[in-house]
Motif scaffolding. Structure first.
Motif, PDB file in Angstrom:
ATOM      1  N   HIS A  96       0.810  -1.224   0.000  1.00  0.00           N
ATOM      2  CA  HIS A  96       0.000   0.000   0.000  1.00  0.00           C
ATOM      3  C   HIS A  96       0.845   1.276   0.000  1.00  0.00           C
ATOM      4  O   HIS A  96       0.302   2.369   0.125  1.00  0.00           O
ATOM      5  CB  HIS A  96      -0.945   0.007   1.199  1.00  0.00           C
ATOM      6  N   GLY A  97       2.149   1.135  -0.145  1.00  0.00           N
ATOM      7  CA  GLY A  97       2.965   2.317  -0.342  1.00  0.00           C
ATOM      8  C   GLY A  97       3.911   2.703   0.773  1.00  0.00           C
ATOM      9  O   GLY A  97       4.632   3.701   0.649  1.00  0.00           O
ATOM     10  N   ALA A  98       3.928   1.948   1.880  1.00  0.00           N
ATOM     11  CA  ALA A  98       4.913   2.242   2.917  1.00  0.00           C
ATOM     12  C   ALA A  98       6.314   1.963   2.370  1.00  0.00           C
ATOM     13  O   ALA A  98       6.516   0.983   1.653  1.00  0.00           O
ATOM     14  CB  ALA A  98       4.668   1.383   4.156  1.00  0.00           C
ATOM     15  N   VAL A  99       7.273   2.831   2.681  1.00  0.00           N
ATOM     16  CA  VAL A  99       8.639   2.617   2.208  1.00  0.00           C
ATOM     17  C   VAL A  99       9.437   1.761   3.186  1.00  0.00           C
ATOM     18  O   VAL A  99      10.530   1.282   2.850  1.00  0.00           O
ATOM     19  CB  VAL A  99       9.371   3.954   1.966  1.00  0.00           C
ATOM     20  N   ALA A 100       8.908   1.572   4.374  1.00  0.00           N
ATOM     21  CA  ALA A 100       9.563   0.705   5.360  1.00  0.00           C
ATOM     22  C   ALA A 100       8.522   0.265   6.380  1.00  0.00           C
ATOM     23  O   ALA A 100       7.476   0.913   6.540  1.00  0.00           O
ATOM     24  CB  ALA A 100      10.713   1.428   6.048  1.00  0.00           C
ATOM     25  N   TYR A 101       8.830  -0.823   7.060  1.00  0.00           N
ATOM     26  CA  TYR A 101       7.948  -1.339   8.103  1.00  0.00           C
ATOM     27  C   TYR A 101       8.814  -1.718   9.302  1.00  0.00           C
ATOM     28  O   TYR A 101       9.689  -2.582   9.191  1.00  0.00           O
ATOM     29  CB  TYR A 101       7.173  -2.560   7.621  1.00  0.00           C
ATOM     30  N   ILE A 102       8.561  -1.065  10.431  1.00  0.00           N
ATOM     31  CA  ILE A 102       9.342  -1.331  11.647  1.00  0.00           C
ATOM     32  C   ILE A 102       8.414  -1.871  12.729  1.00  0.00           C
ATOM     33  O   ILE A 102       7.523  -1.153  13.192  1.00  0.00           O
ATOM     34  CB  ILE A 102      10.021  -0.050  12.172  1.00  0.00           C
ATOM     35  N   PRO A 103       8.563  -3.127  13.143  1.00  0.00           N
ATOM     36  CA  PRO A 103       7.774  -3.623  14.282  1.00  0.00           C
ATOM     37  C   PRO A 103       8.146  -2.851  15.546  1.00  0.00           C
ATOM     38  O   PRO A 103       9.298  -2.456  15.735  1.00  0.00           O
ATOM     39  CB  PRO A 103       8.195  -5.093  14.381  1.00  0.00           C
ATOM     40  N   LYS A 104       7.166  -2.641  16.415  1.00  0.00           N
ATOM     41  CA  LYS A 104       7.445  -1.887  17.642  1.00  0.00           C
ATOM     42  C   LYS A 104       8.398  -2.624  18.573  1.00  0.00           C
ATOM     43  O   LYS A 104       8.973  -2.025  19.477  1.00  0.00           O
ATOM     44  CB  LYS A 104       6.135  -1.555  18.361  1.00  0.00           C
ATOM     45  N   SER A 105       8.572  -3.911  18.338  1.00  0.00           N
ATOM     46  CA  SER A 105       9.511  -4.681  19.152  1.00  0.00           C
ATOM     47  C   SER A 105      10.930  -4.632  18.597  1.00  0.00           C
ATOM     48  O   SER A 105      11.845  -5.230  19.175  1.00  0.00           O
ATOM     49  CB  SER A 105       9.056  -6.146  19.221  1.00  0.00           C
ATOM     50  N   ALA A 106      11.130  -3.924  17.494  1.00  0.00           N
ATOM     51  CA  ALA A 106      12.445  -3.908  16.838  1.00  0.00           C
ATOM     52  C   ALA A 106      13.496  -3.258  17.739  1.00  0.00           C
ATOM     53  O   ALA A 106      13.207  -2.289  18.444  1.00  0.00           O
ATOM     54  CB  ALA A 106      12.361  -3.151  15.511  1.00  0.00           C
ATOM     55  N   PRO A 107      14.733  -3.757  17.712  1.00  0.00           N
ATOM     56  CA  PRO A 107      15.806  -3.126  18.483  1.00  0.00           C
ATOM     57  C   PRO A 107      16.143  -1.764  17.883  1.00  0.00           C
ATOM     58  O   PRO A 107      15.894  -1.506  16.702  1.00  0.00           O
ATOM     59  CB  PRO A 107      16.971  -4.112  18.324  1.00  0.00           C
ATOM     60  N   PRO A 108      16.723  -0.870  18.682  1.00  0.00           N
ATOM     61  CA  PRO A 108      17.040   0.485  18.196  1.00  0.00           C
ATOM     62  C   PRO A 108      17.873   0.504  16.924  1.00  0.00           C
ATOM     63  O   PRO A 108      17.680   1.379  16.077  1.00  0.00           O
ATOM     64  CB  PRO A 108      17.797   1.100  19.375  1.00  0.00           C
ATOM     65  N   GLN A 109      18.786  -0.456  16.767  1.00  0.00           N
ATOM     66  CA  GLN A 109      19.623  -0.424  15.564  1.00  0.00           C
ATOM     67  C   GLN A 109      18.809  -0.639  14.293  1.00  0.00           C
ATOM     68  O   GLN A 109      19.154  -0.113  13.231  1.00  0.00           O
ATOM     69  CB  GLN A 109      20.756  -1.457  15.643  1.00  0.00           C
ATOM     70  N   HIS A 110      17.706  -1.399  14.401  1.00  0.00           N
ATOM     71  CA  HIS A 110      16.853  -1.588  13.239  1.00  0.00           C
ATOM     72  C   HIS A 110      16.136  -0.294  12.871  1.00  0.00           C
ATOM     73  O   HIS A 110      15.931  -0.005  11.685  1.00  0.00           O
ATOM     74  CB  HIS A 110      15.841  -2.699  13.493  1.00  0.00           C
ATOM     75  N   ILE A 111      15.736   0.464  13.871  1.00  0.00           N
ATOM     76  CA  ILE A 111      15.101   1.755  13.600  1.00  0.00           C
ATOM     77  C   ILE A 111      16.072   2.659  12.862  1.00  0.00           C
ATOM     78  O   ILE A 111      15.724   3.302  11.866  1.00  0.00           O
ATOM     79  CB  ILE A 111      14.621   2.409  14.908  1.00  0.00           C
ATOM     80  N   GLY A 112      17.304   2.694  13.320  1.00  0.00           N
ATOM     81  CA  GLY A 112      18.315   3.506  12.652  1.00  0.00           C
ATOM     82  C   GLY A 112      18.574   3.038  11.239  1.00  0.00           C
ATOM     83  O   GLY A 112      18.659   3.851  10.307  1.00  0.00           O
ATOM     84  N   GLU A 113      18.682   1.717  11.061  1.00  0.00           N
ATOM     85  CA  GLU A 113      18.907   1.170   9.721  1.00  0.00           C
ATOM     86  C   GLU A 113      17.763   1.557   8.777  1.00  0.00           C
ATOM     87  O   GLU A 113      17.998   1.957   7.625  1.00  0.00           O
ATOM     88  CB  GLU A 113      19.003  -0.357   9.792  1.00  0.00           C
ATOM     89  N   ALA A 114      16.541   1.433   9.263  1.00  0.00           N
ATOM     90  CA  ALA A 114      15.379   1.737   8.428  1.00  0.00           C
ATOM     91  C   ALA A 114      15.353   3.205   8.038  1.00  0.00           C
ATOM     92  O   ALA A 114      15.137   3.551   6.870  1.00  0.00           O
ATOM     93  CB  ALA A 114      14.094   1.365   9.168  1.00  0.00           C
ATOM     94  N   LEU A 115      15.587   4.087   8.993  1.00  0.00           N
ATOM     95  CA  LEU A 115      15.541   5.527   8.716  1.00  0.00           C
ATOM     96  C   LEU A 115      16.617   5.925   7.720  1.00  0.00           C
ATOM     97  O   LEU A 115      16.361   6.680   6.765  1.00  0.00           O
ATOM     98  CB  LEU A 115      15.684   6.317  10.011  1.00  0.00           C
ATOM     99  N   HIS A 116      17.812   5.443   7.911  1.00  0.00           N
ATOM    100  CA  HIS A 116      18.910   5.793   6.995  1.00  0.00           C
ATOM    101  C   HIS A 116      18.670   5.216   5.600  1.00  0.00           C
ATOM    102  O   HIS A 116      18.980   5.863   4.590  1.00  0.00           O
ATOM    103  CB  HIS A 116      20.242   5.319   7.566  1.00  0.00           C
TER     104      HIS A 116
END
Length: 215
Positions: A96-116
């Protein structure tokens, strides 16, 4: 860098702000708690460079906000941040057009990886996400999503209120317009969605619903 977080849980918004600030210390971070606030901020501008969007929000139904905002503001990348970790939900969000999907249980490094990754123009999904499999709902869901995209922002607001069971006079009061204006919007909405009445509209909207996370 202007980032907007859209989530109705204050504690999680606070945690996500810290995670984003750790990865992007120079970013200006704003927050809203509902789809109504989200649209108000988009309409008043300036547009954010990136949106982090929860799937369960007041004023939305499942993927409806993601679908509609992507249609109205195609230049804004949207990252879904959700408690859902089911593969099917992740794949639907990306479809549906999301450029990334981050589960709320994801570790902080995954959030950083996704954003970058997103800011570099790429997409991101949780590691080891299985390949897409056939979903019998996919065609109906895609067809209805295309109809949702044709709604104006005000029509989308009205549709979501109809889905909540509100009457025309209640919607008119909440939006500070006449009941005749709401009737005109409802007529236009039904035509665009290809439905005849409120019951059919609500059933159609359920196509974009997301099952509740397992406890």
């Amino acid at each position: 860098m202007n980032i907007l977080i859209v989530d109705d849980h204050p504690l999680f918004r606070h945690a996500l702000i810290h995670a984003v600030r750790y990865s992007l210390p120079q970013a200006q971070i704003h927050e809203t708690a509902s789809v109504t606030e989200f649209y108000t901020r988009l309409e008043q501008g300036p547009e954010p460079d990136l949106v982090l969007l929860d799937l369960h929000l007041p004023g939305a139904s499942g993927f409806s906000a993601l679908v509609h905002v992507r249609a109205q503001y195609p230049a804004i990348p949207i990252v879904v941040v959700s408690a859902h970790e089911e593969v099917a939900v992740i794949q639907r969000a990306l479809a549906h057009g999301a450029v990334a999907y981050i589960p709320k249980s994801a570790p902080p490094q995954h959030i950083g990886e996704a954003l970058h990754a997103v800011l570099a123009g790429d997409t991101w999904a949780p590691p080891n996400l299985p390949m897409s499999s056939h979903d019998p709902r996919a065609r109906d869901e895609a067809d209805f999503a295309e109809r949702i995209k044709t709604l104006t922002p005000q029509q989308f607001r009205v549709l979501m209120m109809v889905a909540e069971g509100l009457l025309n006079k209640q919607i008119a009061y909440m939006l500070d317009v006449s009941e005749a204006t709401i009737k005109a919007h409802v007529t236009a909405i039904f035509r665009k969605l290809g439905v005849q009445n409120r019951t059919q509209a609500v059933l159609a909207i359920s196509t974009l619903n997301v099952d509740e996370p397992k406890l």
